[in-house]
Write a protein that holds these residues in place. Structure first.
Motif: not given
Length: 85
Positions: A36-47, A50-53, A63-67
């Motif tokens: 529910x927090x941090x970089x993983x939640x960003x990928x899960x909650x921000x389409x 997420x699409x920048x994989x 991988x994603x741009x946020x690391x």
């Protein structure tokens, strides 16, 4: 084990091709439901994010741009087999 191809969908799923010529699907929202927090939640909650994989050819994973990235074996275990590719 390596991921050789990835396609993100607009409903937070990843279509994955592994070097074993196996295609699988992973629902990121279910996979990361308890974070529910941090970089993983960003990928899960921000389409948009997420699409920048992308595929990391050196590590053989996504991988994603946020690391955020994952071990390919974990993605394999958490995904479901599909007859896609």
């Amino acid at each position: 084990m390596r991921i050789t191809f990835v396609i993100p969908t607009r409903n937070f799923k990843l279509l994955l091709m592994f070097d074993r010529q196996e295609s699988r699907i992973l629902d990121i929202r279910k996979f990361l439901k308890d974070d529910n927090s941090g970089l993983l939640a960003e990928v899960r909650d921000n389409l948009e994010l997420f699409l920048q994989v992308t595929l990391d050819d050196i590590a053989g994973t996504v991988c994603w741009p946020n690391g955020v990235d994952f071990e390919p074996a974990v993605l394999y275990q958490e995904s479901k087999d599909i007859d896609f590719f």
